[in-house]
Design an enzyme around this catalytic site. Structure first.
Site, PDB file in Angstrom:
ATOM      1  CG  ASP A 102      67.199  27.725  16.511  1.00 14.91           C
ATOM      2  OD1 ASP A 102      67.428  28.953  16.519  1.00 14.91           O
ATOM      3  OD2 ASP A 102      66.907  27.089  17.530  1.00 14.91           O
ATOM      4  CB  SER A 103      63.617  29.633  12.374  1.00 14.38           C
ATOM      5  OG  SER A 103      62.757  28.709  13.030  1.00 14.38           O
ATOM      6  N   GLY A 104      64.144  30.003  15.704  1.00 16.15           N
ATOM      7  CA  GLY A 104      63.385  30.431  16.882  1.00 16.15           C
ATOM      8  C   GLY A 104      62.066  29.713  17.021  1.00 16.15           C
ATOM      9  N   GLY A 105      61.654  29.019  15.963  1.00 15.64           N
ATOM     10  CA  GLY A 105      60.357  28.345  15.993  1.00 15.64           C
ATOM     11  C   GLY A 105      60.240  27.352  17.137  1.00 15.64           C
ATOM     12  CD  GLN A 198      57.816  20.367  12.539  1.00 13.28           C
ATOM     13  OE1 GLN A 198      57.427  19.410  13.208  1.00 13.28           O
ATOM     14  NE2 GLN A 198      58.870  21.107  12.908  1.00 13.28           N
ATOM     15  N   GLY A 225      60.240  18.024  14.540  1.00  9.63           N
ATOM     16  CA  GLY A 225      59.066  17.456  15.185  1.00  9.63           C
ATOM     17  C   GLY A 225      59.241  16.061  15.721  1.00  9.63           C
ATOM     18  CG  ASP A 275      70.769  20.046  16.993  1.00 10.60           C
ATOM     19  OD1 ASP A 275      70.016  19.630  16.105  1.00 10.60           O
ATOM     20  OD2 ASP A 275      70.358  20.589  18.027  1.00 10.60           O
ATOM     21  CB  CYS A 313      88.094   9.181  25.295  1.00  2.96           C
ATOM     22  SG  CYS A 313      87.711  10.894  24.859  1.00  2.96           S
ATOM     23  CB  CYS A 315      88.814  14.325  25.175  1.00  6.93           C
ATOM     24  SG  CYS A 315      88.415  13.944  26.889  1.00  6.93           S
ATOM     25  CB  CYS A 318      90.210  10.671  28.444  1.00  3.98           C
ATOM     26  SG  CYS A 318      88.424  10.546  28.638  1.00  3.98           S
ATOM     27  CG  HIS A 344      84.663  12.625  28.030  1.00  2.00           C
ATOM     28  ND1 HIS A 344      85.524  11.696  27.481  1.00  2.00           N
ATOM     29  CD2 HIS A 344      83.506  11.963  28.294  1.00  2.00           C
ATOM     30  CE1 HIS A 344      84.921  10.531  27.444  1.00  2.00           C
ATOM     31  NE2 HIS A 344      83.700  10.656  27.922  1.00  2.00           N
TER      32      HIS A 344
HETATM   33 ZN   LIG Z   1      87.546  11.841  26.920  1.00  2.00          ZN
END
Ligand SMILES: [Zn+2]
Length: 383
Positions: A102-105, A198, A225, A275, A313, A315, A318, A344
């Site tokens: 990201d830009s830091g903004g 924005q 935003g 994200d 799951c 993972c 699990c 997880h």
């Molecule tokens: Zn899991």
């Protein structure tokens, strides 16, 4: 699969193509110099060049394809020179897949309570030592070029959810000027630069911001935003609006959404990547996301629970451990607890995006949406 011809990109070594649509949901493929990213895609957040408590090897194993790192934090610690001495973030953090900075903004506006917004940038105090600094579009681009991520972001002004309309309008105007400046000063051809729309939840301002950024022209667009305190219905109405405004053949990134039903909501409105720090942050407080809602492992009722966190799951947490054991780790503040819960929670969201992609490709995204809404709303609230 044969992708349709992709639109020409400014960035060299990149391509993006929408491979399938189901309603407004899209399945796509982003190609970068460090590999391909199938969309929809959840990006784990590696704020300080590490996804907290997770080895890069394990990130790859759970299906993560692209990670995000924060310019603001890396600028201050360890500093750009240290990362640049490694040839960039890939070598520095040991991740050879795609990286986005990201830009830091966002940090400049959300972390600093003593900021002064100027036409050329923002003056603020570092959260690390209180020293005064000025971030400008030029600096944000220079830092991101030195950090060397594949995908970089324009320096923008993210107005808080409590901002007045005049404040949001001023932020939109600056965001446009700064986006143009970022494009002008960009020297690296091998980085894809994203323009950030924005405008809060104001339709007129969103339209203005989108039109101005599209006229500058970017390879991809982010919806910024949102998730800053507005109501859920307003957020979704704004994403609906953006779906009609952004070029259909460009990658779309929703900044900061990590709850499973919210993710499905934005995928259904044409968002490709997103994200959030939520999965790893919740993991460090002992909370697991599951397909039956959230589990707070501090709750005593898990003390004798021999079931896995989520029996659907695959993972490592699990497959190998019980809720009772994971609760024990959390209660004793064992670092393995944070590690396993992070793995997880990330697997759940990365898997959710992959499941959404499969549903879009198969033309059954509506069924998928209903299924997720049912499962996650049944026990979706924190316990
Ligand atoms: Zn899991």
């Amino acid at each position: 699969m044969t992708a349709p011809p992709a639109p020409e990109m400014r960035a060299e070594g990149f391509a993006f193509a929408v491979q399938a649509r189901d309603g407004r949901a899209r399945a796509g493929l982003l190609q970068t110099p460090h590999g391909e990213v199938e969309t929809p895609c959840f990006m784990p957040v590696g704020t300080k060049a590490t996804v907290k408590a997770v080895l890069p090897r394990d990130l790859a194993e759970l299906g993560a394809r692209i990670v995000l790192a924060n310019t603001y934090h890396l600028y201050f610690r360890p500093g750009v020179a240290t990362v640049a001495a490694h040839g960039g973030l890939h070598r520095f953090m040991g991740w050879d897949g795609p990286i986005l900075t990201d830009s830091g903004g966002y940090q400049v506006f959300s972390l600093a309570d003593t900021r002064v917004v100027r036409e050329d940038g923002v003056e603020f105090s570092s959260i690390y030592d209180g020293s005064r600094h000025v971030f400008t579009p030029d600096l944000a681009m220079a830092v991101q070029e030195a950090l060397g991520a594949d995908v970089v972001m324009c320096f923008d002004e993210c107005a808080p959810g409590t901002a007045t309309r005049d404040e949001v309008a001023a932020a939109v105007a600056r965001t446009t000027r700064w986006a143009a400046a970022c494009r002008t000063v960009q020297t690296r051809r091998d980085q894809l630069l994203i323009g950030i729309v924005q405008g809060g939840v104001d339709e007129t301002l969103r339209r203005r911001s989108a039109a101005e950024l599209i006229s500058i022209g970017f390879d991809a667009y982010a919806i910024g935003g949102l998730s800053v305190g507005e109501r859920g219905a307003e957020m979704l109405a704004t994403v609906d609006l953006m779906d009609g405004l952004l070029p259909a053949d460009r990658l779309r990134y929703f900044m900061g959404i990590g709850d499973p039903s919210g993710i499905v909501d934005v995928i259904g409105r044409g968002v490709d990547v997103f994200d959030c720090v939520l999965p790893t942050r919740m993991a460090r407080t002992g909370t697991a996301l599951t397909r039956r809602g959230r589990l707070n492992l501090r709750n005593a009722r898990f003390g004798e629970d021999l079931a896995p966190l989520d029996e659907t799951c695959d993972c490592v947490a699990c497959r190998g451990f019980t809720r009772a054991y994971l609760r024990h780790l959390v209660m004793q503040k064992e670092i393995l607890g944070a590690q396993l819960l992070s793995l997880h929670n990330l697997r759940l969201l990365v898997g959710l995006a992959a499941d959404a992609r499969a549903a879009i490709m198969a033309g059954r995204f509506t069924d998928f949406t209903n299924d997720v809404a049912e499962r996650f709303s049944a026990g979706g609230r924190p316990e």
